[in-house]
Every structure is written in C-alpha cells, then in structure tokens.
Design a protein around this motif. Sequence first.
Motif, PDB file in Angstrom:
ATOM      1  N   TRP A 112      21.773  43.069  -4.651  1.00 61.81           N
ATOM      2  CA  TRP A 112      21.759  42.360  -5.933  1.00 61.81           C
ATOM      3  C   TRP A 112      20.625  41.341  -5.991  1.00 61.81           C
ATOM      4  O   TRP A 112      19.922  41.237  -7.000  1.00 61.81           O
ATOM      5  N   LYS A 113      20.411  40.590  -4.900  1.00 56.28           N
ATOM      6  CA  LYS A 113      19.351  39.580  -4.883  1.00 56.28           C
ATOM      7  C   LYS A 113      17.980  40.236  -5.017  1.00 56.28           C
ATOM      8  O   LYS A 113      17.083  39.703  -5.674  1.00 56.28           O
ATOM      9  N   ALA A 114      17.788  41.388  -4.365  1.00 64.22           N
ATOM     10  CA  ALA A 114      16.511  42.103  -4.467  1.00 64.22           C
ATOM     11  C   ALA A 114      16.265  42.564  -5.899  1.00 64.22           C
ATOM     12  O   ALA A 114      15.155  42.432  -6.433  1.00 64.22           O
ATOM     13  N   PHE A 115      17.308  43.106  -6.544  1.00 71.67           N
ATOM     14  CA  PHE A 115      17.176  43.523  -7.940  1.00 71.67           C
ATOM     15  C   PHE A 115      16.901  42.328  -8.850  1.00 71.67           C
ATOM     16  O   PHE A 115      16.032  42.381  -9.727  1.00 71.67           O
ATOM     17  N   ALA A 116      17.650  41.238  -8.649  1.00 71.78           N
ATOM     18  CA  ALA A 116      17.481  40.045  -9.488  1.00 71.78           C
ATOM     19  C   ALA A 116      16.081  39.458  -9.350  1.00 71.78           C
ATOM     20  O   ALA A 116      15.476  39.017 -10.336  1.00 71.78           O
ATOM     21  N   ALA A 117      15.553  39.435  -8.126  1.00 76.87           N
ATOM     22  CA  ALA A 117      14.207  38.895  -7.905  1.00 76.87           C
ATOM     23  C   ALA A 117      13.172  39.713  -8.659  1.00 76.87           C
ATOM     24  O   ALA A 117      12.267  39.163  -9.310  1.00 76.87           O
TER      25      ALA A 117
END
Length: 454
Positions: A112-117
């Motif tokens: 999720w953090k990779a997608f959000a970034a």
Amino acid sequence: MLIDAMLVIGAGIGCAVAYHLYAQSVLGKANVYAAASALVALNFILLIIVQQGYRLKAITDLPRTLRMTGTTWTGVFGALLAIAFAMKVSDEFSRGTTISFYAVGLAVLVIWKAFAARWTANALRTGAFANSRAVMIAEIGLPASSNAISDLAQHGYRLMRIMEIRERELTSPLLLSAIAPRFDELIAYARENRIEHVFLLMSWDRQHAIDSILDALKILPIPVHLVPDAHAARFLRYPLHSAGNTWTAELRRAPLSWNERALKRSLDLAGASLALIVFAPVMLVTAVLIKLTSPGPVFFRQTRNGFNGRAFKIFKFRTMRVLEDGPKVVQARKNDPRVTGIGKWLRKTSIDELPQLFNVLKGEMSLVGPRPHAAAHNSEYEQIIGNYAFRHHVKPGITGWAQVNGYRGETRALELMQKRVEFDLWYINNWSLWLDLIILFKTALVSVGQRSAY
C-alpha cells in the motif's frame, strides 16, 4: 491514516479467521482479535504521526517510508507482545495467528505504501493538489530560472498571475510611485479573483523593495510569503531547527536519530548477550588451545578508533606471535610467518573476532558497522581517502556491509580500501534494523567460506 487502520484491522481479523478455520475448523475468538487489531492499528498510526510520516514529503519518499513502516510495525508488535506476556494474557492469542498477522500486515502495508508513494508523486507532478489561488511578484527573469513556481504548483498553490518588476525599479527609492498603477491593478485582480496568497520572488538583499511592497500590500487581508532566493534556497533545503529565537539550517544531520540509536543499541545488547551464551564453549576451547600451542596472552588488545574518532582497545583472540600496537602496524598477509598454527584456523573462521562481543556490551562497538582499523592505518587512510572520516559517524562493528560484500581482510591496493569505504558509507546512509539483520545473516553464511582474511 484511515486506509492504514483499515488494512491493519482487516489483516488482523483475516489472519485470525483463516488460521483458526485451517488449524481448528472453528472461528475462534473473533472479537478478541478485532480488539487487538484495532489496538495495533492505533499504536502504529500514532507512531507514524510522531515521525511525521503522513506528510506529503514523507509519503513520496518511498525508501524512508518503507524503513519507517518496517521499524514501526516491528516495534509495535514487540512492545505489545511484551506487555501481553507481562500481564499474562498472551495465552489468549495463538502463535500462528500472531506470526501470520505480523507477516501479512507488514506485506500489505508495504504494498500500500509503495502504491501511495507512486500515486501521490504523479498527482503532485500534475498539480492535482494546486487548489489555493495565488499571485507572485517577482524580479524580472527570476521566474524562468527558479524552481519555486513548479514547487508551488506541486504543493497546493495555483499561480493565477505573475507580476515582474525590473531591476532598476527595485533599486529605486521611489519604487511604489514608479509602479503604482500596476500595483493598483494587481490589488483589484486579487480582490476580484479571491486570491488567497501572495509570493515575493526576489533577491533577499533588496530589503527596501521588500519592505515597500509589503507596505503596498497591507490593504489585502491575505498572507504574503517571501520565496528564498538562489543563495538562501541552497541552505533552506536542509531541516530547520529553532534555537530560542534563532532558526538554523541543519546542513549535516547525525547519521542516526536518538530513537534509531536506541533501537540499534537494543539489538546490540540482546545479540551480544545471546552470542556470548551460545559461543561460550567455543571461546573457552579456543582460549585453552591458544595457551597450549604458543607462548603469550590469550587475548590481543589493540588501539582502534570508534564513534567520533574516540580511541578504544579492541579485544581479539591472539593469532600471531607478535602484539603490534603502535605507530606502525603491518597487515596480515597470505602465508604470514607471524601467524600461529591455531591462528590461521581462527582467522579463517573468524572465531578470533568473538571477544569483540565484550566491546559491544561496553558500548564501544556495535554488532554491525564499519570495521575499525588499527590507529596507524586510520591516520594513513584519512589523509588519502576523502570521505574516510565519515566512517566514524557511527560505532564500528564486528561485521559490516563491506565485509559481507567481499571486502574483508588484507587491502593490498588503495582501490580495495576505497571500495570498502564506499560500502561503509552506503551502510551509514541507508541504515535500518532490517539491514543489520540481513548483514548478520549473511555474515553467518560467508564467515567460513571467505578466503580474503589471513
């Protein structure tokens, strides 16, 4: 924050249901796991907030975000498990569910953090968050050469109009009289279009012009911002800290923050204590063999430079017939006649390094870090390798990133030492608890097979 909470709670409940259905064919205490998942989510989010992890700049910095997520998630689990054990409620939770919750929750958060970034970075580039209307008053020519306009557009401001002023007008003591009609027009435009911000882009040494423009804009009840000029912007990219009424730019930060140092020290104490218990029989046998096979002390002590360049005495099992510790120290070479029979085996297996666990407990060394060199070699390399001194920004280690990448033992050429320093600096700049654990694991794999230490 809301998505983080939903993912954590969903992972907790999902792992509990899946594990109990698989292992026991019953649903289990879903309400207990739901409450525990909510507690984990709350603590995780609060700790991320404290680290300012929900700011746009932090969200788009993926390496920092992933490090923060991994260390915070692990810290929350460790702390809550310790509390549950101390309060004798750990029996309420199955080990399978807990382990799967840790692994699945971390994996989901990382994805999720990779997608959000990525999504946030793309949104910033397209100006998706540019909703605040603004105008800019600039010295002529500066808008074209400054990055300020694109930065403002990416971080919430839509520049509706730019008014440029010539250099000779800015230096004139009659600035307001010279450009009065243009200012009246700008003020009318600001009122009509509901402008929310005014930005000034000009050299900071034009104090008279800045004061005059501020005086002219006092009729507008909106904030006025002074954009850093090229000279100030170079330093204001660094973190700003207040010292009383004075603000300072931190041009170089400490390699590890206080909480990172505390985390690393906890690993050192736990790891060194465990290693001493596990390797105590090996160390005892080694000490006896050294005494029986050659005259001299069991331990070899030599001056090394540690954190901040401070000197300390490193402990090693003696592997040579000499005890060099002075202004000139000769590195061990292949087939070195000074090495004892038992010493060759000790050096090849790295057992001679085990007494450094005492240095770790004393706080002079860490389990992982740049390897400390003899003081004589330290002084030599500091003169010929430019970034060598940065190795002293963290505690030296028993093993390190350079060592698990093949740069261990004798450095026959300057290029080998330069490469070792390059790996050490990469480690310092990219430190994480996970990286330390990876290096320790790799050390266990390569310590026997490595052939560069004599």
